[in-house]
Design a protein around this motif. Structure first.
Motif, short mmCIF file in Angstrom:
data_model
loop_
_atom_site.label_atom_id
_atom_site.label_comp_id
_atom_site.label_asym_id
_atom_site.label_seq_id
_atom_site.Cartn_x
_atom_site.Cartn_y
_atom_site.Cartn_z
N ASP A 216 7.75 3.46 2.15
CA ASP A 216 6.37 3.78 2.00
C ASP A 216 5.77 2.03 1.76
O ASP A 216 5.94 2.11 3.83
CB ASP A 216 5.87 4.03 0.65
N ALA A 217 6.01 1.76 1.08
CA ALA A 217 5.30 -0.24 1.46
C ALA A 217 6.63 -0.62 2.76
O ALA A 217 5.75 -1.52 3.93
CB ALA A 217 6.70 -0.89 0.41
N LEU A 218 7.50 -0.85 3.37
CA LEU A 218 8.26 -0.79 4.84
C LEU A 218 7.39 -0.23 5.71
O LEU A 218 6.89 -1.23 6.68
CB LEU A 218 9.80 -0.49 4.66
N ARG A 219 6.96 1.13 5.40
CA ARG A 219 6.74 1.08 6.63
C ARG A 219 5.33 0.91 6.87
O ARG A 219 4.38 1.29 7.98
CB ARG A 219 6.52 3.00 6.01
N LEU A 220 4.30 1.00 5.80
CA LEU A 220 2.54 0.98 5.50
C LEU A 220 2.68 -1.30 5.91
O LEU A 220 1.26 -1.42 6.71
CB LEU A 220 2.09 0.82 4.16
N TYR A 221 3.42 -1.84 5.61
CA TYR A 221 3.20 -3.10 6.38
C TYR A 221 4.54 -3.97 6.55
O TYR A 221 3.80 -4.86 6.94
CB TYR A 221 2.92 -4.44 4.55
N GLY A 222 4.70 -2.95 6.73
CA GLY A 222 6.59 -3.84 7.32
C GLY A 222 7.07 -4.36 6.94
O GLY A 222 6.86 -4.78 5.33
N PRO A 223 8.22 -5.02 7.44
CA PRO A 223 9.87 -5.96 6.94
C PRO A 223 9.42 -6.96 6.64
O PRO A 223 10.28 -7.47 5.49
CB PRO A 223 10.75 -5.28 7.36
N ASP A 224 8.43 -7.89 7.64
CA ASP A 224 8.41 -9.02 7.13
C ASP A 224 7.12 -9.26 6.05
O ASP A 224 6.99 -10.56 5.90
CB ASP A 224 8.10 -9.68 8.69
N ALA A 225 6.35 -8.79 5.79
CA ALA A 225 4.94 -8.38 4.37
C ALA A 225 6.01 -8.97 3.34
O ALA A 225 6.85 -8.64 2.72
CB ALA A 225 4.75 -7.21 4.52
N VAL A 226 5.17 -9.91 2.34
CA VAL A 226 5.70 -10.99 1.49
C VAL A 226 4.97 -9.72 0.28
O VAL A 226 4.28 -9.22 0.04
CB VAL A 226 4.94 -12.23 1.05
N TRP A 227 6.33 -9.72 -0.54
CA TRP A 227 5.65 -8.93 -1.54
C TRP A 227 4.36 -9.10 -2.49
O TRP A 227 3.73 -8.12 -2.99
CB TRP A 227 6.92 -8.99 -3.11
N ARG A 228 4.34 -10.65 -2.24
CA ARG A 228 3.24 -11.09 -3.38
C ARG A 228 1.99 -10.54 -2.39
O ARG A 228 1.22 -9.76 -3.13
CB ARG A 228 2.81 -12.89 -3.45
N ASP A 229 1.98 -10.57 -1.38
CA ASP A 229 0.69 -9.89 -0.64
C ASP A 229 0.73 -8.50 -0.52
O ASP A 229 -0.39 -8.47 -0.69
CB ASP A 229 0.82 -10.76 0.67
N VAL A 230 1.56 -7.84 -0.88
CA VAL A 230 1.20 -6.63 -0.31
C VAL A 230 0.82 -6.00 -1.87
O VAL A 230 -0.21 -5.06 -1.94
CB VAL A 230 2.58 -5.66 -0.08
N GLY A 231 1.50 -6.46 -3.44
CA GLY A 231 1.10 -6.19 -4.61
C GLY A 231 -0.33 -6.58 -4.25
O GLY A 231 -1.26 -5.29 -5.50
N GLN A 232 -0.85 -7.87 -4.89
CA GLN A 232 -1.83 -8.21 -4.50
C GLN A 232 -3.17 -7.09 -3.66
O GLN A 232 -3.82 -6.87 -4.19
CB GLN A 232 -2.34 -9.33 -4.11
N ARG A 233 -2.53 -7.09 -2.48
CA ARG A 233 -3.57 -5.33 -1.50
C ARG A 233 -3.61 -4.71 -1.91
O ARG A 233 -4.58 -3.74 -2.59
CB ARG A 233 -2.64 -5.88 -0.21
N LEU A 234 -2.63 -4.04 -2.57
CA LEU A 234 -2.12 -2.67 -3.67
C LEU A 234 -2.96 -2.68 -4.95
O LEU A 234 -4.06 -1.47 -5.16
CB LEU A 234 -0.95 -2.11 -3.74
N LEU A 235 -3.07 -3.41 -5.80
CA LEU A 235 -4.44 -3.68 -7.06
C LEU A 235 -5.31 -4.10 -6.35
O LEU A 235 -5.91 -3.45 -6.92
CB LEU A 235 -3.31 -5.44 -7.73
N ASP A 236 -5.25 -4.81 -5.39
CA ASP A 236 -7.42 -4.66 -5.33
C ASP A 236 -7.85 -3.69 -4.13
O ASP A 236 -8.88 -2.91 -4.68
CB ASP A 236 -7.40 -6.18 -4.26
#
Length: 134
Positions: A94-114
């Motif tokens: 799901d994370a790959l589908r929403l944010y793409g394979p080149d997204a950094v996990w730090r940014d994705v995790g921060q966005r999910l929490l925010d």
């Protein structure tokens, strides 16, 4: 209480001489002084440390929050907030589908929490969640 004087606790002169003549532990050590905190470490130490194969593996390993989503081997990604103790999980697919394979996990995790943050104060310094990556 006893009637003995305090001198019975102290060693006699004969015992003091015996202790002085006894072999000292560590007396057979090398005359080279030990390395202190301000001294440079020997070159042999650095050669052994950098020549260790575990040094290359530790240097190449990035922490999970610095990796791209495509580099992470886990199926479920979890980030928690150190402030409000909330945990957010997302499947890697799901994370790959929403944010793409080149997204950094730090940014994705921060966005999910925010996106679901409960700690909004209005002050920029205090606002939002503090991610802890697992």
């Amino acid at each position: 209480m006893t009637d003995r004087p305090a001198s019975w606790r102290f060693p006699t002169m004969k015992q003091i001489q015996k202790l002085a003549n006894a072999p000292v532990a560590g007396k057979n050590t090398s005359p080279v002084p030990a390395v202190g905190p301000a001294d440079d470490l020997p070159a042999a130490y650095w050669a052994a440390l950098l020549g260790d194969e575990r040094a290359d593996a530790a240097r190449a390993e990035k922490p999970i929050q610095a990796r791209k989503l495509s580099e992470i081997g886990r199926h479920v990604l979890r980030v928690s907030c150190s402030r409000c103790e909330r945990i957010v999980e997302i499947q890697k697919v799901d994370a790959l589908r929403l944010y793409g394979p080149d997204a950094v996990w730090r940014d994705v995790g921060q966005r999910l929490l925010d996106n679901t943050c409960q700690q909004r104060t209005g002050r920029h310094e205090e606002d939002g969640c503090w991610p802890a990556f697992e």
